[in-house]
Design a protein around this motif. Structure first.
Motif, PDB file in Angstrom:
ATOM      1  N   ARG A   1       0.830  -1.214   0.000  1.00 16.00           N
ATOM      2  CA  ARG A   1       0.000   0.000   0.000  1.00 16.00           C
ATOM      3  C   ARG A   1       0.860   1.257   0.000  1.00 16.00           C
ATOM      4  N   ALA A   2       1.973   1.218   0.713  1.00  8.38           N
ATOM      5  CA  ALA A   2       2.879   2.370   0.719  1.00  8.38           C
ATOM      6  C   ALA A   2       3.466   2.592  -0.666  1.00  8.38           C
ATOM      7  N   PHE A   3       3.786   1.509  -1.368  1.00  7.77           N
ATOM      8  CA  PHE A   3       4.272   1.619  -2.741  1.00  7.77           C
ATOM      9  C   PHE A   3       3.215   2.248  -3.637  1.00  7.77           C
ATOM     10  N   VAL A   4       1.986   1.788  -3.519  1.00  4.32           N
ATOM     11  CA  VAL A   4       0.903   2.323  -4.351  1.00  4.32           C
ATOM     12  C   VAL A   4       0.696   3.808  -4.073  1.00  4.32           C
TER      13      VAL A   4
ATOM     14  N   VAL B   1      -3.292  -6.953  -2.663  1.00  7.67           N
ATOM     15  CA  VAL B   1      -3.284  -5.562  -2.205  1.00  7.67           C
ATOM     16  C   VAL B   1      -3.270  -4.622  -3.412  1.00  7.67           C
ATOM     17  N   LEU B   2      -2.535  -4.972  -4.461  1.00  5.08           N
ATOM     18  CA  LEU B   2      -2.579  -4.169  -5.681  1.00  5.08           C
ATOM     19  C   LEU B   2      -3.998  -4.081  -6.219  1.00  5.08           C
ATOM     20  N   ARG B   3      -4.754  -5.156  -6.087  1.00  4.47           N
ATOM     21  CA  ARG B   3      -6.133  -5.171  -6.586  1.00  4.47           C
ATOM     22  C   ARG B   3      -7.044  -4.206  -5.832  1.00  4.47           C
TER      23      ARG B   3
ATOM     24  N   THR C   1      -1.736  -0.413   7.713  1.00  5.45           N
ATOM     25  CA  THR C   1      -2.162  -1.762   8.093  1.00  5.45           C
ATOM     26  C   THR C   1      -3.673  -1.736   8.315  1.00  5.45           C
ATOM     27  N   CYS C   2      -4.393  -2.636   7.665  1.00  8.09           N
ATOM     28  CA  CYS C   2      -5.850  -2.679   7.762  1.00  8.09           C
ATOM     29  C   CYS C   2      -6.292  -3.740   8.765  1.00  8.09           C
ATOM     30  N   PRO C   3      -7.457  -3.546   9.400  1.00  5.26           N
ATOM     31  CA  PRO C   3      -7.924  -4.495  10.419  1.00  5.26           C
ATOM     32  C   PRO C   3      -8.053  -5.932   9.914  1.00  5.26           C
TER      33      PRO C   3
END
Length: 222
Positions: free
Chosen positions: A31-34, A62-64, A202-204
């Motif tokens: 997610r940080a990369f995105v 995660v990319l999706r 970070t997601c739950p």
């Protein structure tokens, strides 16, 4: 394919051989990369991507969350429903897809091969590797001298990676960075990924989606 928010994605997993250097990527790191790197690689939104070393889907899924079309494949069958193919194969029948970007965490020992193959297939290539991948005269002559990195994006905070599984509370002394090549980038040089991403991104549901379930306690069965 791992369904979004699936709560048992790691059940019945298959262990790959150690030679494949399988170190899954923490979801927050993708997610940080995105958020901080991917938008700098093209003036147009990236609509499609391919992760050819997807493992159990830690990065591809995660990319999706952001990229509309994400292909995922790996040389080893982890039992997740992804395409099983050798990205480094050449000749008739070799895997090839038309995508905006190839984004992956490749096996360290084969990372240069992944880079050269990816650069022949897509206008944007982003590999997550140890910072030490910069070192080595052989790698320089084979790759970096002729195809210098367009954008180098190190994480300020460390990204824990463990062989064979994602450890949500893991630690590490190894530094990682994105090595990126782009035909028409918005930014070149160094783009540092700022600290605080692990806490912020970070997601739950990440543990339920991506962490390997702990083995049941023998005492609990008594």
């Amino acid at each position: 394919m791992i369904p979004l928010n699936h709560r048992a994605v790691m059940a019945g997993r298959r262990e790959p051989p150690k030679s494949l250097d399988y170190f899954p990527t923490a979801p927050w790191a993708t997610r940080a990369f995105v958020r901080h790197v991917l938008p700098l690689l093209s003036p147009q939104p990236i609509r499609s991507a391919w992760d050819p070393a997807c493992g159990e889907g830690h990065m591809a899924e995660v990319l999706r969350e952001t990229v509309p079309a994400v292909l995922a494949s790996d040389i080893f069958d982890y039992g997740r429903g992804y395409d099983v193919s050798d990205f480094l194969a050449t000749g008739p029948g070799a895997p090839a897809h038309t995508v905006d970007a190839i984004v992956t965490n490749p096996p360290f020992k084969a990372a240069a091969d992944f880079a050269l193959r990816a650069l022949a297939l897509a206008p944007i290539v982003a590999l997550l590797c140890r910072v030490s991948w910069l070192e080595g005269a052989g790698r320089y002559e084979r790759l970096f001298r002729l195809r210098p990195v367009t954008l180098f994006a190190p994480y300020v905070e460390r990204v824990p990676m463990h062989r064979g599984r994602w450890e949500p509370n893991g630690t590490t002394a190894t530094a990682y960075a994105w090595f990126c090549w782009a035909a028409d980038p918005l930014c070149t040089g160094i783009q540092m990924i700022p600290p605080g991403q692990r806490r912020r991104l970070t997601c739950p549901g990440d543990v339920a989606r991506f962490a390997v379930p702990a083995a049941p306690s023998l005492l609990a069965a008594e």
